[in-house]
Design a protein around this motif. Structure first.
Motif, PDB file in Angstrom:
ATOM      1  N   THR A 141      39.308  37.144  48.487  1.00 61.94           N
ATOM      2  CA  THR A 141      39.452  37.008  47.039  1.00 61.94           C
ATOM      3  C   THR A 141      38.740  38.158  46.293  1.00 61.94           C
ATOM      4  O   THR A 141      37.738  38.671  46.774  1.00 61.94           O
ATOM      5  CB  THR A 141      38.879  35.637  46.604  1.00 61.94           C
ATOM      6  N   VAL A 142      39.269  38.553  45.131  1.00 62.00           N
ATOM      7  CA  VAL A 142      38.679  39.675  44.376  1.00 62.00           C
ATOM      8  C   VAL A 142      38.451  39.308  42.912  1.00 62.00           C
ATOM      9  O   VAL A 142      38.588  40.143  42.022  1.00 62.00           O
ATOM     10  CB  VAL A 142      39.566  40.948  44.463  1.00 62.00           C
ATOM     11  N   ALA A 143      38.092  38.042  42.673  1.00 62.64           N
ATOM     12  CA  ALA A 143      37.915  37.606  41.280  1.00 62.64           C
ATOM     13  C   ALA A 143      36.454  37.375  40.913  1.00 62.64           C
ATOM     14  O   ALA A 143      36.159  36.971  39.793  1.00 62.64           O
ATOM     15  CB  ALA A 143      38.725  36.337  41.024  1.00 62.64           C
ATOM     16  N   ASP A 144      35.531  37.627  41.834  1.00 62.31           N
ATOM     17  CA  ASP A 144      34.130  37.327  41.552  1.00 62.31           C
ATOM     18  C   ASP A 144      33.644  38.170  40.371  1.00 62.31           C
ATOM     19  O   ASP A 144      33.958  39.342  40.262  1.00 62.31           O
ATOM     20  CB  ASP A 144      33.270  37.622  42.793  1.00 62.31           C
TER      21      ASP A 144
ATOM     22  N   CYS B 274      44.121  41.733  46.693  1.00 61.31           N
ATOM     23  CA  CYS B 274      44.788  42.620  45.731  1.00 61.31           C
ATOM     24  C   CYS B 274      43.971  43.901  45.624  1.00 61.31           C
ATOM     25  O   CYS B 274      42.753  43.856  45.757  1.00 61.31           O
ATOM     26  CB  CYS B 274      44.876  41.982  44.351  1.00 61.31           C
ATOM     27  N   PRO B 275      44.629  45.032  45.367  1.00 59.96           N
ATOM     28  CA  PRO B 275      43.886  46.293  45.258  1.00 59.96           C
ATOM     29  C   PRO B 275      43.076  46.425  43.969  1.00 59.96           C
ATOM     30  O   PRO B 275      42.217  47.278  43.877  1.00 59.96           O
ATOM     31  CB  PRO B 275      44.984  47.355  45.334  1.00 59.96           C
ATOM     32  N   ARG B 276      43.356  45.569  42.980  1.00 62.81           N
ATOM     33  CA  ARG B 276      42.636  45.597  41.694  1.00 62.81           C
ATOM     34  C   ARG B 276      41.810  44.323  41.534  1.00 62.81           C
ATOM     35  O   ARG B 276      42.214  43.269  42.008  1.00 62.81           O
ATOM     36  CB  ARG B 276      43.635  45.632  40.526  1.00 62.81           C
TER      37      ARG B 276
ATOM     38  N   PRO C  29      49.787  39.271  39.995  1.00 67.53           N
ATOM     39  CA  PRO C  29      49.387  40.620  40.421  1.00 67.53           C
ATOM     40  C   PRO C  29      50.051  41.003  41.744  1.00 67.53           C
ATOM     41  O   PRO C  29      50.459  40.134  42.515  1.00 67.53           O
ATOM     42  CB  PRO C  29      47.868  40.465  40.624  1.00 67.53           C
ATOM     43  N   ALA C  30      50.149  42.306  41.971  1.00 69.97           N
ATOM     44  CA  ALA C  30      50.679  42.794  43.252  1.00 69.97           C
ATOM     45  C   ALA C  30      49.629  42.586  44.333  1.00 69.97           C
ATOM     46  O   ALA C  30      48.438  42.781  44.103  1.00 69.97           O
ATOM     47  CB  ALA C  30      51.018  44.277  43.131  1.00 69.97           C
TER      48      ALA C  30
END
Length: 326
Positions: free
Chosen positions: A40-43, A135-137, A181-182
């Motif tokens: 996950t990348v939402a932290d 996700c890359p972003r 998102p991609a």
């Protein structure tokens, strides 16, 4: 780690935080031939949140924890694990930063690419697998929360992973911003190429469900030949899933991705003790075409109370059993 006579399987594990750490450790105990962690990348809290705001990078904390879980065996691997997880104390600018977060951020700047940085750290640490941001972003999570108002029917929007994870209200649903998102192509590939894909355990709304809100990830989960296993939490969490039953965990999961199909839900055998409860859980899982497997999964606590943490060896045995049950 222990290899068995069966063919070792390739594992792809989706999640974040401590839950993913336990699952990756379990995948190693299960004798996985290779392991991919899709993270996950939402932290937006702590060290990760600060780096994300100051450096405009994917928050590195969950990525770092996954790298630590996969660090090589032996003394070097242990040293690397300690190094990645080391946190600076004191009250200065460094206070609270994890060394691994700085390493990933600095390497990503040097190499111009987060994935390249993660693969480089994996090479140095003798990693048992690969760590891939979903996700890359960086992403943000937004939740509709009830119970923050005098009127319990009023839903308020709460934004950010920390806010969602610690809300005193009841989370009804979550969204990602940007919406749809991609996905990282490597994450999609890791799901399609695996024998076993695990989702969870972890903070249900802030590190498990966000994965299935990424359209290409949900699609890959439906397209893969892998056995897709959702690992349910042992206990509800204070904050986002306070008072949730096992059945409700499954319901909110399926509400967020109605088209998703999975093979199995893995629940602790102490999670539901009556036949009626188990029937309701099975019915909820059937909505995703999934079976439910009840097995002992929790760590042994000193006083025999319900553990909040999965025991990696028990989880490994359960995952092997589910994989073997074609």
């Amino acid at each position: 780690m222990h290899h068995t006579s069966e063919q070792p399987a390739s594992f792809t594990c989706l999640g974040g935080g401590h839950g993913l750490y336990q699952t990756l450790t379990a995948a190693r105990f299960a004798g996985a031939s290779d392991i991919n962690a899709v993270v996950t990348v939402a932290d937006d809290g702590g060290s990760s949140g600060r780096l994300r705001r100051e450096m405009d990078v994917v928050p590195p904390g969950d990525l770092r924890m996954a790298l630590a879980a996969l660090s090589g065996e032996g003394e070097d691997g242990e040293r690397w694990r300690g190094t990645l997880q080391h946190r600076f104390g004191g009250h200065g600018a460094m206070a609270g930063h994890a060394l691994g977060n700085l390493l990933i951020t600095g390497l990503a700047e040097q190499l111009g690419d987060t994935q390249a940085a993660l693969d480089q750290v994996a090479a140095w640490t003798g990693s048992a697998g690969r760590v891939i941001p979903v996700c890359p972003r960086p992403l943000d999570i937004e939740a509709d929360v009830a119970g923050l108002d005098d009127d319990p029917r009023v839903l308020r929007s709460v934004r950010g992973q920390v806010a969602v994870a610690t809300t005193p209200g009841t989370v009804r649903r979550v969204r990602l911003t940007p919406d749809k998102p991609a996905a990282s192509p490597d994450a999609v590939e890791a799901i399609l190429g695996a024998d076993v894909v695990t989702i969870g355990p972890g903070s249900w709304f802030s590190s498990v469900i966000p994965h299935i809100l990424v359209p290409e990830i949900a699609q890959a989960l439906n397209d893969t030949d892998a056995k897709v296993v959702v690992i349910l939490n042992l206990t509800p969490e204070a904050g986002e899933t306070h008072g949730f039953t096992t059945e409700r965990h499954i319901h909110v999961f399926s509400q967020h991705a109605p088209e998703l199909r999975v093979d199995a839900f893995l629940a602790d055998d102490r999670a539901a003790t009556t036949a009626g409860e188990r029937e309701n859980i099975a019915r909820a899982a059937a909505g995703l075409d999934a079976a439910v497997t009840f097995m002992p999964l929790g760590e042994q606590t000193e006083d025999g109370s319900a553990s909040t943490r999965h025991d990696p060896e028990k989880l490994a045995a359960a995952l092997k059993a589910v994989h073997a049950a074609r």
